[in-house]
Write an enzyme that holds these catalytic residues in place. Structure first.
Site, PDB file in Angstrom:
ATOM      1  NE  ARG A 149      -2.199  -1.441   3.368  1.00  0.00           N
ATOM      2  CZ  ARG A 149      -2.417  -2.654   3.855  1.00  0.00           C
ATOM      3  NH1 ARG A 149      -3.427  -3.350   3.391  1.00  0.00           N
ATOM      4  NH2 ARG A 149      -1.687  -3.160   4.819  1.00  0.00           N
ATOM      5  CG  ASP A 169       6.423  -6.633  -2.767  1.00  0.00           C
ATOM      6  OD1 ASP A 169       6.303  -7.861  -2.548  1.00  0.00           O
ATOM      7  OD2 ASP A 169       5.732  -5.774  -2.200  1.00  0.00           O
ATOM      8  CB  ALA A 229       8.749   0.390   6.958  1.00  0.00           C
ATOM      9  NE  ARG A 230       5.658  -1.175  13.042  1.00  0.00           N
ATOM     10  CZ  ARG A 230       4.816  -0.183  12.747  1.00  0.00           C
ATOM     11  NH1 ARG A 230       5.282   0.918  12.216  1.00  0.00           N
ATOM     12  NH2 ARG A 230       3.528  -0.277  12.988  1.00  0.00           N
ATOM     13  CG  ASP A 254       7.977   8.469  11.061  1.00  0.00           C
ATOM     14  OD1 ASP A 254       8.044   9.450  11.833  1.00  0.00           O
ATOM     15  OD2 ASP A 254       6.930   7.803  10.899  1.00  0.00           O
ATOM     16  CD  GLU A 259       9.413   3.647  16.936  1.00  0.00           C
ATOM     17  OE1 GLU A 259       8.239   3.829  17.284  1.00  0.00           O
ATOM     18  OE2 GLU A 259       9.753   3.489  15.762  1.00  0.00           O
ATOM     19  CG  HIS A 278       6.312   5.526  14.698  1.00  0.00           C
ATOM     20  ND1 HIS A 278       6.636   4.278  15.113  1.00  0.00           N
ATOM     21  CD2 HIS A 278       5.414   5.355  13.699  1.00  0.00           C
ATOM     22  CE1 HIS A 278       5.960   3.376  14.414  1.00  0.00           C
ATOM     23  NE2 HIS A 278       5.201   4.023  13.536  1.00  0.00           N
ATOM     24  CB  ILE A 279       4.718  11.847  13.128  1.00  0.00           C
ATOM     25  CG1 ILE A 279       5.907  12.319  12.264  1.00  0.00           C
ATOM     26  CG2 ILE A 279       4.930  12.169  14.597  1.00  0.00           C
ATOM     27  CD1 ILE A 279       6.035  13.830  12.158  1.00  0.00           C
ATOM     28  CB  ALA A 281      -0.320   6.913  11.123  1.00  0.00           C
TER      29      ALA A 281
HETATM   30  P1  NAD Z   1       1.479  -3.674   3.027  1.00  0.00           P
HETATM   31  O1  NAD Z   1       1.250  -4.984   3.667  1.00  0.00           O
HETATM   32  O2  NAD Z   1       0.435  -3.065   2.192  1.00  0.00           O
HETATM   33  O3  NAD Z   1       2.789  -3.776   2.128  1.00  0.00           O
HETATM   34  C1  NAD Z   1       3.935  -4.471   2.505  1.00  0.00           C
HETATM   35  C2  NAD Z   1       4.572  -5.010   1.242  1.00  0.00           C
HETATM   36  O4  NAD Z   1       5.813  -5.593   1.592  1.00  0.00           O
HETATM   37  C3  NAD Z   1       3.746  -6.090   0.555  1.00  0.00           C
HETATM   38  O5  NAD Z   1       3.512  -5.772  -0.802  1.00  0.00           O
HETATM   39  C4  NAD Z   1       4.628  -7.341   0.675  1.00  0.00           C
HETATM   40  O6  NAD Z   1       4.514  -8.169  -0.466  1.00  0.00           O
HETATM   41  C5  NAD Z   1       6.008  -6.725   0.780  1.00  0.00           C
HETATM   42  N1  NAD Z   1       6.977  -7.593   1.403  1.00  0.00           N
HETATM   43  C6  NAD Z   1       6.815  -8.454   2.446  1.00  0.00           C
HETATM   44  N2  NAD Z   1       8.002  -9.061   2.728  1.00  0.00           N
HETATM   45  C7  NAD Z   1       8.902  -8.566   1.832  1.00  0.00           C
HETATM   46  C8  NAD Z   1      10.271  -8.799   1.612  1.00  0.00           C
HETATM   47  N3  NAD Z   1      10.970  -9.664   2.361  1.00  0.00           N
HETATM   48  N4  NAD Z   1      10.878  -8.122   0.627  1.00  0.00           N
HETATM   49  C9  NAD Z   1      10.201  -7.247  -0.157  1.00  0.00           C
HETATM   50  N5  NAD Z   1       8.884  -6.994  -0.003  1.00  0.00           N
HETATM   51  C10 NAD Z   1       8.255  -7.648   0.981  1.00  0.00           C
HETATM   52  O7  NAD Z   1       1.928  -2.675   4.199  1.00  0.00           O
HETATM   53  P2  NAD Z   1       1.844  -1.091   4.211  1.00  0.00           P
HETATM   54  O8  NAD Z   1       0.555  -0.650   4.741  1.00  0.00           O
HETATM   55  O9  NAD Z   1       2.307  -0.569   2.905  1.00  0.00           O
HETATM   56  O10 NAD Z   1       2.943  -0.786   5.344  1.00  0.00           O
HETATM   57  C11 NAD Z   1       4.325  -0.874   5.050  1.00  0.00           C
HETATM   58  C12 NAD Z   1       5.146  -0.625   6.302  1.00  0.00           C
HETATM   59  O11 NAD Z   1       4.877   0.689   6.800  1.00  0.00           O
HETATM   60  C13 NAD Z   1       4.850  -1.554   7.460  1.00  0.00           C
HETATM   61  O12 NAD Z   1       6.051  -1.907   8.098  1.00  0.00           O
HETATM   62  C14 NAD Z   1       4.018  -0.713   8.392  1.00  0.00           C
HETATM   63  O13 NAD Z   1       4.137  -1.157   9.715  1.00  0.00           O
HETATM   64  C15 NAD Z   1       4.656   0.625   8.196  1.00  0.00           C
HETATM   65  N6  NAD Z   1       3.846   1.783   8.576  1.00  0.00           N
HETATM   66  C16 NAD Z   1       4.466   2.814   9.207  1.00  0.00           C
HETATM   67  C17 NAD Z   1       3.754   3.944   9.577  1.00  0.00           C
HETATM   68  C18 NAD Z   1       4.426   5.082  10.266  1.00  0.00           C
HETATM   69  O14 NAD Z   1       3.791   5.766  11.059  1.00  0.00           O
HETATM   70  N7  NAD Z   1       5.657   5.354   9.969  1.00  0.00           N
HETATM   71  C19 NAD Z   1       2.375   4.006   9.302  1.00  0.00           C
HETATM   72  C20 NAD Z   1       1.767   2.947   8.630  1.00  0.00           C
HETATM   73  C21 NAD Z   1       2.527   1.836   8.281  1.00  0.00           C
END
Ligand code: NAD
Length: 528
Positions: A149, A169, A229-230, A254, A259, A278-279, A281
């Protein structure tokens, strides 16, 4: 249903739950201990990244049926324990996608043009125009790791900056990437050929330290690294080393391995590291979206509908959900009928999906069927999460098949259940969102919406039987709202099926009396 909201969520979400008749207690800012002491009173719990929903909390939550995480990651929830206890864990994927993608681009622009540093300098009364020479994004190659996403939205926005976008991916289709002009490449290729690398994968065993010393060595000199991401997906020690030796020219972060991070961490000593707490969202829109998504799923469960965003269940996209919805209800009700007719002694289940249904993700439907069946034995302690493990613990054999042909129906759901002393076959279909019906029970053609108090009975097709049933119910002041007699064959006689829809459930005595009536072979009551 009683919900505990233990972290602040949008007011709109709280209102929505109340409107659906749910009792909502808002106790934000409570810790794990306090949560443990009050959780026993609630059927549902909503949290954000705190408090922690540990094994102890879950085990004390005897009434808990659903835990909602108003966000994406569920790191603070013991999902395994929740699953073992039949508790659905839902999150709100998608609610904060755009906000996080926008922050990623924000960090990229910040580091590319040194905006935070320049801001600080101006505020300190300096005018250092030469110091803040940046780079243009146009024409640069950005490597997106994880084209889910957020990665997808980042890629789309990077295209708008006329960047060359490559992505890694392994779980995404070539077509999906092509839709937005992104080229899928191997991990090594991405690492070697990107000017900017941004990670958007979930944190899993596979992705922890995905970018480590070895990867930094392979990268282009002066690469920019982004992590929204994380923490821990990029090894922080290795990142610090790569900053020291100049391999990495700038970083936007972020998220952190721990944390809040240690303020004395070397990471924060670099001028070219731009950080946010971590903002991703943290926008008004994302907060409202995630709150509403969780509230909708809690309402779904409250109304007896399947939830949409369970992390310990397969999740459904909205169109899929709309199409499958009536079949989910149908499958569960078929399960209830089969269990009642076979008195819980079921062993082998065969489900056939025909027509359009055969082309859909039907995993939810078999769960719903099993839930309907198992509820007969286990009461309300079963849900779509626990249905599968409990069925296999009980040695139930489930066979599924998909057939594109559905004769005169667009879709058909067929269920055969073998029991100790007999079996039952049912077929049902749907003609739209709220219209689902059973059209066959065993060899009998019927057509009814399985909703309400039903008595299903086999009887001898001879004069007087139906009259005697009517008299019995009349005498006991139970109104018969509808009656379907499913006759098999064209001639009178033989054993036929009767379905009675009654306004009130019959008492045990009335049912027993019915079973003894001349011409009645059997009769069971089912609330559908
Ligand atoms: P999502 O599940 O829609 O997308 C994750 C993608 O990663 C998927 O397409 C999956 O196929 C791919 N993937 C999984 N393992 C993989 C690997 N080993 N190599 C390559 N690709 C791989 O998730 P999302 O909603 O897009 O969220 C992505 C990240 O962002 C997550 O870690 C989520 O926790 C983080 N996030 C952070 C914040 C923030 O405040 N900074 C907010 C929302 C989400």
């Amino acid at each position: 249903m009683k919900v505990l909201v233990a972290s602040s969520i949008a007011v709109e979400a709280i209102e929505k739950m109340k409107e659906a008749g749910i009792e909502v207690d808002v106790k934000t800012g409570i810790g794990e201990r306090e949560l443990e002491s009050i959780i026993a009173d609630y059927d549902a719990l909503i949290v954000r990244s705190s408090p922690r929903v540990s094994r102890r909390v879950i085990e004390k939550g005897k009434r808990l049926r659903i835990i909602g995480r108003a966000g994406v990651g569920v790191d603070n929830i013991d999902v395994e324990t929740a699953t073992q206890n039949g508790i659905i864990v839902v999150n709100a994927p998608g609610g904060n996608t755009v906000s996080t993608a926008e922050l990623t681009l924000g960090l990229l622009l910040s580091v590319a043009r040194k905006i935070p540093q320049a801001d600080r300098s101006v505020k300190e009364g300096k005018w250092e125009r030469k110091k803040f020479v940046g780079i243009e994004l146009r024409g640069k190659t950005i490597g997106v790791i994880g084209l889910g996403r957020i990665g997808y939205e980042v890629a789309k926005r990077a295209k708008a900056f006329e960047m060359n976008v490559i992505a890694y991916d392994p779980y995404i289709s070539e077509e999906k990437a092509k839709e937005i002009g992104v080229r899928l490449v191997s991990f090594d290729e991405l690492i070697r050929n990107s000017d900017i690398i941004t990670v958007h994968v979930p944190k899993t065993r596979e992705t922890e330290n995905l970018i480590d010393e070895e990867e930094f060595e392979m990268m282009r000199q002066g690469v920019i690294i982004l992590n929204c991401a994380r923490g821990g997906i990029i090894n922080e020690e290795a990142l610090i080393n790569a900053l020291k030796n100049g391999k990495v020219s700038a970083v936007g972060l972020d998220v952190y391995a721990v944390e809040p991070p240690d303020p004395d961490s070397e990471l924060f000593k670099f001028e070219n590291v731009v950080t946010t707490p971590h903002i991703g969202a943290s926008t008004r829109e994302a907060q409202t979206n995630v709150g509403l998504l969780i509230a909708e799923d809690i309402i779904n469960l409250h109304l007896g509908y399947p939830v949409r965003n369970a992390v310990n269940l397969p999740s459904l996209v909205p169109e899929e959900y709309e199409f499958l919805m009536p079949y989910l209800t149908l499958a569960e009700k078929m399960g209830k009928i089969a269990a009642a007719r076979l008195e819980g002694g079921f062993r082998r289940i065969k489900i056939t999906y025909r027509g359009k249904l055969a082309r859909r993700d039907t995993s939810y439907l078999s769960r719903a069927l099993l839930k309907g069946l198992l509820e007969y034995i286990l009461g309300q302690n079963i849900n779509l999460v626990s249905a599968i493990p409990i069925a296999s613990q009980r040695g139930l054999e489930v066979e599924e098949s998909k057939i594109e042909r559905a004769d005169s129906y667009e879709s058909l759901l067929e269920v055969s259940v073998e029991g100790r002393d007999g079996s039952i076959y049912m077929a049902g279909t749907s003609f739209g969102k709220d219209d689902y019906r059973i059209i066959r029970i065993d060899k009998y053609k019927v057509d009814f919406v399985p909703e309400g108090h039903y008595i299903i009975s086999l009887h001898e097709d001879k004069p007087g039987v139906i009259g005697r049933v009517g008299t019995l119910f009349g005498r006991n002041n139970i109104n018969i709202a509808g009656m379907i007699v499913g006759r098999y064959g064209n001639k009178p006689g033989g054993i036929q099926l009767m379905l009675l829809l009654v306004d009130d459930p019959p008492t045990e005595e009335v049912l027993e009396e019915m079973q003894k009536l001349d011409g009645i072979i059997d009769a069971v009551y089912i609330q559908l």
